[in-house]
Design an enzyme around this catalytic site. Structure first.
Site, mmCIF file in Angstrom:
data_model
loop_
_atom_site.group_PDB
_atom_site.id
_atom_site.type_symbol
_atom_site.label_atom_id
_atom_site.label_comp_id
_atom_site.label_asym_id
_atom_site.label_seq_id
_atom_site.Cartn_x
_atom_site.Cartn_y
_atom_site.Cartn_z
ATOM 1 N N ASP A 9 44.487 66.962 75.718
ATOM 2 C CA ASP A 9 44.469 66.214 74.326
ATOM 3 C C ASP A 9 44.745 66.822 73.210
ATOM 4 O O ASP A 9 43.868 68.178 72.825
ATOM 5 C CB ASP A 9 43.814 65.032 74.780
ATOM 6 C CG ASP A 9 43.799 64.017 73.348
ATOM 7 O OD1 ASP A 9 45.286 63.487 73.019
ATOM 8 O OD2 ASP A 9 43.374 63.216 72.381
ATOM 9 N N SER A 10 44.930 66.113 72.014
ATOM 10 C CA SER A 10 44.809 66.636 70.804
ATOM 11 C C SER A 10 43.591 66.632 70.763
ATOM 12 O O SER A 10 43.566 66.834 69.238
ATOM 13 C CB SER A 10 46.044 65.603 69.506
ATOM 14 O OG SER A 10 45.516 64.317 69.982
ATOM 15 N N TYR A 41 48.080 65.220 65.747
ATOM 16 C CA TYR A 41 49.521 65.684 66.222
ATOM 17 C C TYR A 41 50.484 64.870 66.013
ATOM 18 O O TYR A 41 51.805 65.999 65.304
ATOM 19 C CB TYR A 41 50.042 65.881 68.074
ATOM 20 C CG TYR A 41 49.107 67.927 68.605
ATOM 21 C CD1 TYR A 41 48.347 68.216 67.604
ATOM 22 C CD2 TYR A 41 49.642 67.782 70.004
ATOM 23 C CE1 TYR A 41 47.730 69.339 68.781
ATOM 24 C CE2 TYR A 41 48.985 68.880 71.252
ATOM 25 C CZ TYR A 41 47.663 69.720 70.260
ATOM 26 O OH TYR A 41 47.181 70.464 70.357
ATOM 27 N N GLY A 42 50.444 64.188 65.582
ATOM 28 C CA GLY A 42 50.995 63.144 65.032
ATOM 29 C C GLY A 42 52.043 63.179 64.153
ATOM 30 O O GLY A 42 53.345 63.781 64.053
ATOM 31 N N CYS A 72 47.990 62.522 76.162
ATOM 32 C CA CYS A 72 48.416 63.298 74.682
ATOM 33 C C CYS A 72 49.489 62.456 74.578
ATOM 34 O O CYS A 72 50.841 62.603 74.255
ATOM 35 C CB CYS A 72 48.334 64.416 73.929
ATOM 36 S SG CYS A 72 49.141 64.058 71.941
ATOM 37 N N ASN A 73 49.792 60.930 73.639
ATOM 38 C CA ASN A 73 51.324 59.817 73.919
ATOM 39 C C ASN A 73 52.216 60.857 72.605
ATOM 40 O O ASN A 73 53.035 61.837 73.538
ATOM 41 C CB ASN A 73 51.262 58.879 72.869
ATOM 42 C CG ASN A 73 50.203 58.066 73.275
ATOM 43 O OD1 ASN A 73 50.845 56.756 74.236
ATOM 44 N ND2 ASN A 73 49.318 58.115 73.466
ATOM 45 N N THR A 74 51.539 61.754 71.275
ATOM 46 C CA THR A 74 52.699 62.561 70.710
ATOM 47 C C THR A 74 53.209 63.600 71.728
ATOM 48 O O THR A 74 54.614 64.046 72.025
ATOM 49 C CB THR A 74 52.284 63.398 69.607
ATOM 50 O OG1 THR A 74 51.787 62.088 68.662
ATOM 51 C CG2 THR A 74 53.058 64.370 68.957
ATOM 52 N N GLU A 151 38.579 61.250 65.512
ATOM 53 C CA GLU A 151 37.794 62.281 66.034
ATOM 54 C C GLU A 151 36.724 62.647 65.280
ATOM 55 O O GLU A 151 35.893 63.407 65.190
ATOM 56 C CB GLU A 151 38.291 63.293 65.358
ATOM 57 C CG GLU A 151 40.164 63.380 66.011
ATOM 58 C CD GLU A 151 39.465 64.145 67.516
ATOM 59 O OE1 GLU A 151 38.674 64.498 67.318
ATOM 60 O OE2 GLU A 151 40.366 63.808 68.736
ATOM 61 N N CYS A 183 48.457 55.668 71.433
ATOM 62 C CA CYS A 183 48.313 56.984 71.376
ATOM 63 C C CYS A 183 46.771 56.927 71.749
ATOM 64 O O CYS A 183 46.369 55.523 71.893
ATOM 65 C CB CYS A 183 47.543 57.482 69.954
ATOM 66 S SG CYS A 183 46.284 58.220 69.619
ATOM 67 N N THR A 184 46.262 57.975 72.860
ATOM 68 C CA THR A 184 44.595 57.099 73.589
ATOM 69 C C THR A 184 43.989 57.752 72.670
ATOM 70 O O THR A 184 42.642 57.767 73.497
ATOM 71 C CB THR A 184 44.342 59.037 74.682
ATOM 72 O OG1 THR A 184 45.374 59.889 73.768
ATOM 73 C CG2 THR A 184 45.860 58.426 76.077
ATOM 74 N N HIS A 185 43.693 57.323 71.352
ATOM 75 C CA HIS A 185 42.858 57.624 70.664
ATOM 76 C C HIS A 185 42.503 56.147 69.543
ATOM 77 O O HIS A 185 41.202 55.697 70.329
ATOM 78 C CB HIS A 185 43.009 58.654 68.818
ATOM 79 C CG HIS A 185 42.781 60.103 69.449
ATOM 80 N ND1 HIS A 185 43.894 60.875 69.813
ATOM 81 C CD2 HIS A 185 41.658 60.961 68.778
ATOM 82 C CE1 HIS A 185 43.986 61.528 69.344
ATOM 83 N NE2 HIS A 185 42.457 62.346 69.093
#
Length: 269
Positions: A9-10, A41-42, A72-74, A151, A183-185
């Site tokens: 993931d980012s 990353y977005g 990571c979706n992006t 984050e 977004c996994t966040h």
């Protein structure tokens, strides 16, 4: 069968997928990499995200995993096809599992999507949803401030709630009955998001459905770990290991039997 599932993931967002994999497949070994030094990353150029994803996959391949999960979706939106073409092991992304879960959940056929700028710009969710159900009505909104909050471990502050409230005003009055956390966040902020959207809107996290897909793919290929194995879970990050470890321990809590260990790797250019 005892080889690990590699999850990338980012940053810390992919820990939402780790938590579901641990819950559904507690016997599996896991290697996780969070690119916390280069998150988010977005806003980045898609080719830059593709480059970063290849770099991280190269790092993870040294552990000879049996599967790679792009949590990571992006990165899923822009790099999944390239990574699949490169590797001989299965590669799973998070967008199609999330879309399938939303289609199963919606009653009205009106679905909202929130994600990073890169994910929303790619239209990946809209395309995935309409592949399954062409008549689906989709409302999308980029929420670029969400991942940086996660984050920093700021899940429940008043400032976070204010940012979530402000960011979702464009979607709040849309006639949707479910909202994809693209977004996994974002599951880290689920309480605040749900408070804004209201109880009539079901939040869809791709993590649970992605773990189901991981299980199905491994089962189909006879690659599930034996139930008598003791799982080993390793965590790597490219940035501050102290914050990463704090968030990982808080999020995963009793889901693992060993304390997450974080080894920062040399800076990847």
């Amino acid at each position: 069968m005892q080889q690990a599932i590699a999850i990338l993931d980012s940053g810390v967002g992919g820990l939402t997928v780790v938590k579901e994999v641990v819950r559904q497949l507690p016997q599996e070994n896991i290697i996780y990499f969070g690119d916390t030094d280069r998150t988010p990353y977005g806003p980045r150029d898609p080719q830059e995200v593709v480059q970063f994803t290849h770099q991280i996959v190269d790092f993870l391949l040294q552990f000879q995993p049996k599967m790679v999960v792009i949590a990571c979706n992006t990165a899923t939106a822009v790099a999944l096809d390239e990574i699949r073409a490169r590797l001989t092991i299965p590669v799973v992304g998070v967008i199609h599992p999330g879309a399938r879960a939303a289609i199963r959940t919606t009653r009205s056929g009106v679905i909202g999507v929130i994600g990073t700028e890169g994910t929303i710009r790619s239209n990946a969710y809209e395309q995935a949803l309409r592949q399954i159900a062409p008549q689906t009505q989709v409302f999308s909104e980029a929420c670029p401030q969400f991942a940086p909050l996660v984050e920093k471990g700021q899940f429940y502050t008043e400032q976070t709630r204010a940012i979530v409230y402000q960011s979702l005003q464009g979607l709040k009055n849309r006639p949707m009955d479910c909202l994809i956390l693209g977004c996994t966040h974002y599951p880290f902020l689920a309480d605040a998001i749900s408070d804004v959207m209201g109880p009539e809107v079901t939040l869809i996290s791709s993590a649970e459905e992605t773990a189901r897909e991981i299980s199905a793919v491994l089962d189909h290929q006879g690659m599930l770990a034996g139930t008598d194995s003791t799982p080993v879970r390793q965590f790597f990050c490219s940035g501050d290991p102290v914050m990463f470890k704090q968030i990982a321990q808080s999020w995963l809590n009793e889901q693992i039997t060993v304390t997450p260990v974080v080894w920062p790797i040399p800076h990847i250019i």
